[in-house]
Design a protein around this motif. Structure first.
Motif, PDB file in Angstrom:
ATOM      1  N   GLU A  77       5.126  10.132  -7.139  1.00 42.83           N
ATOM      2  CA  GLU A  77       6.187   9.510  -6.379  1.00 42.83           C
ATOM      3  C   GLU A  77       5.816   8.075  -6.054  1.00 42.83           C
ATOM      4  OE1 GLU A  77       5.841  11.093  -2.176  1.00 42.83           O
ATOM      5  OE2 GLU A  77       4.820  12.628  -3.335  1.00 42.83           O
ATOM      6  N   GLY A  78       6.670   7.431  -5.296  1.00 45.76           N
ATOM      7  CA  GLY A  78       6.355   6.072  -4.891  1.00 45.76           C
ATOM      8  C   GLY A  78       7.127   5.045  -5.694  1.00 45.76           C
ATOM      9  N   HIS A  87       0.552   8.551   1.286  1.00 44.75           N
ATOM     10  CA  HIS A  87       1.483   9.635   1.562  1.00 44.75           C
ATOM     11  C   HIS A  87       1.432   9.981   3.040  1.00 44.75           C
ATOM     12  CE1 HIS A  87       1.981  10.102  -2.701  1.00 44.75           C
ATOM     13  NE2 HIS A  87       0.680   9.949  -2.801  1.00 44.75           N
ATOM     14  N   TYR A 101     -17.709   2.618  -2.262  1.00 43.60           N
ATOM     15  CA  TYR A 101     -18.086   3.965  -1.815  1.00 43.60           C
ATOM     16  C   TYR A 101     -18.153   4.953  -2.972  1.00 43.60           C
ATOM     17  CZ  TYR A 101     -17.285   8.642   0.042  1.00 43.60           C
ATOM     18  OH  TYR A 101     -17.350   9.978   0.293  1.00 43.60           O
ATOM     19  N   PHE A 102     -17.103   4.992  -3.783  1.00 43.39           N
ATOM     20  CA  PHE A 102     -17.005   5.991  -4.864  1.00 43.39           C
ATOM     21  C   PHE A 102     -17.473   5.338  -6.170  1.00 43.39           C
ATOM     22  CE2 PHE A 102     -14.800   8.965  -7.728  1.00 43.39           C
ATOM     23  CZ  PHE A 102     -15.025  10.168  -7.082  1.00 43.39           C
ATOM     24  N   ARG A 150       0.258  -0.162  -4.615  1.00 46.92           N
ATOM     25  CA  ARG A 150      -0.589   1.014  -4.473  1.00 46.92           C
ATOM     26  C   ARG A 150      -1.860   0.856  -5.280  1.00 46.92           C
ATOM     27  NH1 ARG A 150       0.391   6.956  -6.543  1.00 46.92           N
ATOM     28  NH2 ARG A 150      -1.861   6.905  -6.567  1.00 46.92           N
ATOM     29  N   SER A 151      -2.823   1.703  -4.993  1.00 50.14           N
ATOM     30  CA  SER A 151      -4.115   1.537  -5.650  1.00 50.14           C
ATOM     31  C   SER A 151      -4.293   2.554  -6.775  1.00 50.14           C
ATOM     32  CB  SER A 151      -5.255   1.657  -4.632  1.00 50.14           C
ATOM     33  OG  SER A 151      -5.247   2.925  -4.030  1.00 50.14           O
ATOM     34  N   ASN A 160     -11.502   5.036   1.255  1.00 53.06           N
ATOM     35  CA  ASN A 160     -11.677   4.256   0.032  1.00 53.06           C
ATOM     36  C   ASN A 160     -10.363   3.655  -0.468  1.00 53.06           C
ATOM     37  OD1 ASN A 160     -13.530   3.365  -1.895  1.00 53.06           O
ATOM     38  ND2 ASN A 160     -12.927   4.967  -3.339  1.00 53.06           N
ATOM     39  N   THR A 184      -5.839  16.659  -3.071  1.00 51.51           N
ATOM     40  CA  THR A 184      -6.547  16.914  -1.815  1.00 51.51           C
ATOM     41  C   THR A 184      -7.123  18.326  -1.741  1.00 51.51           C
ATOM     42  OG1 THR A 184      -5.146  15.328  -0.713  1.00 51.51           O
ATOM     43  CG2 THR A 184      -6.253  16.911   0.695  1.00 51.51           C
ATOM     44  N   MET A 206       0.839  -1.185   0.000  1.00 49.83           N
ATOM     45  CA  MET A 206       0.000   0.000   0.000  1.00 49.83           C
ATOM     46  C   MET A 206       0.877   1.240   0.000  1.00 49.83           C
ATOM     47  SD  MET A 206      -2.879   1.056   2.772  1.00 49.83           S
ATOM     48  CE  MET A 206      -1.784   0.518   4.048  1.00 49.83           C
ATOM     49  N   HIS A 207       0.536   2.188  -0.830  1.00 46.13           N
ATOM     50  CA  HIS A 207       1.295   3.426  -0.865  1.00 46.13           C
ATOM     51  C   HIS A 207       0.393   4.553  -0.428  1.00 46.13           C
ATOM     52  CE1 HIS A 207       4.128   6.432  -2.346  1.00 46.13           C
ATOM     53  NE2 HIS A 207       3.046   7.089  -2.729  1.00 46.13           N
ATOM     54  N   LYS A 232      -0.064  13.909   3.827  1.00 47.05           N
ATOM     55  CA  LYS A 232      -1.335  14.295   3.210  1.00 47.05           C
ATOM     56  C   LYS A 232      -2.282  13.102   3.265  1.00 47.05           C
ATOM     57  CE  LYS A 232      -0.194  18.398   1.467  1.00 47.05           C
ATOM     58  NZ  LYS A 232      -0.314  19.115   0.261  1.00 47.05           N
ATOM     59  N   PRO A 233      -3.548  13.384   3.572  1.00 45.50           N
ATOM     60  CA  PRO A 233      -4.483  12.273   3.687  1.00 45.50           C
ATOM     61  C   PRO A 233      -4.957  11.752   2.329  1.00 45.50           C
ATOM     62  CG  PRO A 233      -5.628  14.331   4.040  1.00 45.50           C
ATOM     63  CD  PRO A 233      -4.176  14.680   3.838  1.00 45.50           C
ATOM     64  N   VAL A 234      -5.343  10.498   2.312  1.00 45.84           N
ATOM     65  CA  VAL A 234      -6.173   9.989   1.227  1.00 45.84           C
ATOM     66  C   VAL A 234      -7.508   9.625   1.890  1.00 45.84           C
ATOM     67  CG1 VAL A 234      -4.299   9.242  -0.239  1.00 45.84           C
ATOM     68  CG2 VAL A 234      -5.176   7.681   1.483  1.00 45.84           C
ATOM     69  N   ASP A 235      -8.349   8.864   1.185  1.00 46.37           N
ATOM     70  CA  ASP A 235      -9.639   8.516   1.765  1.00 46.37           C
ATOM     71  C   ASP A 235      -9.647   7.068   2.225  1.00 46.37           C
ATOM     72  OD1 ASP A 235     -11.457  10.901   0.678  1.00 46.37           O
ATOM     73  OD2 ASP A 235     -10.035  10.258  -0.848  1.00 46.37           O
ATOM     74  N   LYS A 258     -19.605  12.568  -2.990  1.00 47.18           N
ATOM     75  CA  LYS A 258     -18.589  11.538  -2.759  1.00 47.18           C
ATOM     76  C   LYS A 258     -17.235  12.106  -3.169  1.00 47.18           C
ATOM     77  CE  LYS A 258     -21.756   8.255  -2.093  1.00 47.18           C
ATOM     78  NZ  LYS A 258     -22.025   7.707  -0.762  1.00 47.18           N
ATOM     79  N   THR A 259     -16.253  11.888  -2.315  1.00 48.23           N
ATOM     80  CA  THR A 259     -14.939  12.457  -2.615  1.00 48.23           C
ATOM     81  C   THR A 259     -13.875  11.375  -2.666  1.00 48.23           C
ATOM     82  OG1 THR A 259     -14.499  12.828  -0.264  1.00 48.23           O
ATOM     83  CG2 THR A 259     -15.478  14.650  -1.490  1.00 48.23           C
ATOM     84  N   GLU A 260     -12.877  11.621  -3.497  1.00 47.84           N
ATOM     85  CA  GLU A 260     -11.704  10.752  -3.521  1.00 47.84           C
ATOM     86  C   GLU A 260     -10.462  11.618  -3.692  1.00 47.84           C
ATOM     87  OE1 GLU A 260     -11.384   6.535  -4.333  1.00 47.84           O
ATOM     88  OE2 GLU A 260     -11.045   7.176  -6.390  1.00 47.84           O
ATOM     89  N   ARG A 261      -9.673  11.694  -2.629  1.00 48.49           N
ATOM     90  CA  ARG A 261      -8.414  12.448  -2.694  1.00 48.49           C
ATOM     91  C   ARG A 261      -7.353  11.482  -3.188  1.00 48.49           C
ATOM     92  NH1 ARG A 261     -10.926  12.731   2.245  1.00 48.49           N
ATOM     93  NH2 ARG A 261     -11.435  14.765   3.113  1.00 48.49           N
ATOM     94  N   PHE A 262      -6.495  11.950  -4.090  1.00 49.35           N
ATOM     95  CA  PHE A 262      -5.490  10.971  -4.515  1.00 49.35           C
ATOM     96  C   PHE A 262      -4.079  11.352  -4.131  1.00 49.35           C
ATOM     97  CE2 PHE A 262      -5.814  13.115  -8.779  1.00 49.35           C
ATOM     98  CZ  PHE A 262      -4.547  13.627  -8.792  1.00 49.35           C
ATOM     99  N   GLY A 263      -3.921  12.297  -3.216  1.00 52.56           N
ATOM    100  CA  GLY A 263      -2.572  12.567  -2.747  1.00 52.56           C
ATOM    101  C   GLY A 263      -2.129  13.978  -3.036  1.00 52.56           C
ATOM    102  N   PRO A 264      -0.851  14.246  -2.881  1.00 51.52           N
ATOM    103  CA  PRO A 264      -0.385  15.614  -2.815  1.00 51.52           C
ATOM    104  C   PRO A 264      -0.035  16.242  -4.169  1.00 51.52           C
ATOM    105  CG  PRO A 264       1.408  14.146  -2.307  1.00 51.52           C
ATOM    106  CD  PRO A 264       0.239  13.290  -2.627  1.00 51.52           C
ATOM    107  N   THR A 292     -15.914   0.149   2.937  1.00 49.09           N
ATOM    108  CA  THR A 292     -15.882   1.550   2.495  1.00 49.09           C
ATOM    109  C   THR A 292     -17.270   2.178   2.545  1.00 49.09           C
ATOM    110  OG1 THR A 292     -16.159   1.047   0.143  1.00 49.09           O
ATOM    111  CG2 THR A 292     -13.902   1.155   0.995  1.00 49.09           C
ATOM    112  N   THR A 293     -18.316   1.337   2.495  1.00 51.69           N
ATOM    113  CA  THR A 293     -19.677   1.879   2.578  1.00 51.69           C
ATOM    114  C   THR A 293     -20.243   1.749   3.987  1.00 51.69           C
ATOM    115  OG1 THR A 293     -20.580  -0.230   1.845  1.00 51.69           O
ATOM    116  CG2 THR A 293     -20.179   1.408   0.148  1.00 51.69           C
ATOM    117  N   GLY A 322     -15.949   3.733 -11.068  1.00 51.12           N
ATOM    118  CA  GLY A 322     -15.503   4.425  -9.868  1.00 51.12           C
ATOM    119  C   GLY A 322     -14.663   3.556  -8.947  1.00 51.12           C
TER     120      GLY A 322
END
Lengths: 91, 249
Positions: free
Chosen positions: B81-82, A4, B107-108, B59-60, A12, B219, A1-2, A7-10, B240-246, A27-28, B42
């Motif tokens: 990165e990563g 950061h 969820y998403f 990673r996803s 999800n 984010t 798992m990657h 900074k947050p992710v969700d 519905k939100t999905e943050r994918f990093g910086p 997740t639900t 999604g």
């Protein structure tokens, strides 16, 4: 798992890790913060973490509501910050 | 492909079938996954790479392809990165094999049955899961009103630009609005700033229309858009939100 570190992710993004432990899709699932009582779907909760695990923080009060850590031997789930979790059955 | 809920999430082998250079910074990896059980628009997958010495990195990634597609598509940014993205965005070649598991996450997710209107808000490569929704909607010939508000750095950075133009031209119920935050071509008449409240009002749906809203991107974009939508009176349960990093836009 990657993930950061700063900074947050969700929640999800941790769905795969959940599925290593639980039969249902968490997740639900809804989670109620023990501190402030805010309720949120786990998929929407902010997650901070690294390769070893994930820390979930409440959107309402920023307290830690849940920790999920993978170790070589197994999984630690700390839910001290959560009052209740409801996971819906699929279909 | 029909969706069935596999009892356990299994790692399976994917083979790179084709690579499409979308923009100078993003490429799409098209995969053959022989034992794929289908997905919903999604959802995402986890990718796992294993080095010769056994070291594993994971990673996803959101799935960009429609459930109706025969192949799985991932769109990956070069600069990420990563340990996994540099391989997918740089070194991966046709015929390469690696492990993935999925689909993951309920969820998403948007399906035709979720209904509309559908309001999609994306920044950069965060558009991938939203593109899966638009591709699903198009494949089903749905007339559910849909709007995509898409923030990119420059015109050349617009991922899936040609396909979006085709989809929007053929569909009176689909509107796609681009905003370019770092540079605009000569004659650009669209918005040229970050997504803000005014843009969400002028391009999106009113709260009374009860749009299903999906936001995916960096984010800062996700959080500022979600806050603005809540302030405008949109229902939190429909956002519905999905943050994918910086990765900054």
């Amino acid at each position: 798992m990657h993930l950061h570190g700063d900074k947050p992710v969700d929640g999800n993004a941790v769905a795969g890790l959940f599925r290593e432990v639980f039969a249902l899709d968490l997740t639900t699932a809804s989670l109620i913060c023990a501190g402030c009582g805010a309720e949120a779907e786990i998929g929407s909760v902010r997650v901070f973490g690294g390769t070893m695990g994930a820390v979930f923080r409440c959107d309402g009060c920023d307290e830690v509501v849940m920790r999920l850590v993978r170790t070589p031997d197994g999984y630690w789930l700390d839910m001290q910050g959560a009052r209740r979790l409801f996971a819906r059955k699929v279909g | 492909m029909p969706v069935t809920d596999a009892p356990r999430l299994q790692w399976q082998t994917a083979e790179v079938r084709e690579i499409v250079e979308e923009t100078p910074r993003v490429r799409t990896i098209i995969l053959d996954v022989p034992s794929w059980h289908g997905h919903k628009a999604g959802q995402h997958i986890d990718v796992r790479l294993t080095a010769d010495d056994g070291y594993q990195a994971q990673r996803s990634y959101s799935i960009a392809s429609a459930p109706e597609s025969d192949h799985l598509m991932l769109s990956v940014e070069r600069i990420e990165e990563g340990e996994v993205s540099p391989y997918l965005a740089g070194e991966a070649r046709m015929g390469d094999k690696f492990e993935l598991r999925g689909p993951i996450g309920g969820y998403f997710v948007w399906t035709i049955a979720t209904g509309g209107p559908l309001f999609l808000i994306a920044g950069g490569s965060g558009v991938a899961p939203l593109m899966a929704m638009l591709r699903h909607r198009a494949a089903q010939k749905s007339t559910i009103p849909a709007t995509l508000l898409f923030s990119s750095r420059t015109y050349d950075d617009i991922i899936y630009r040609a396909e979006m133009e085709r989809l929007a031209a053929a569909d009176p119920h689909l509107k796609i609005v681009h905003t370019l935050t770092r540079g605009q071509p000569a004659g650009w008449t669209g918005p040229s700033r970050r997504i803000d409240s005014e843009m969400l009002v002028s391009e999106g749906f009113a709260p009374d229309a009860k749009p299903h809203i999906y936001i995916c991107g960096p984010t800062a974009l996700v959080e500022s858009s979600a806050r603005a939508l809540l302030a405008l009176g949109h229902d939190r349960a429909l956002i519905k939100t999905e943050r994918f990093g910086p990765t900054g836009l």
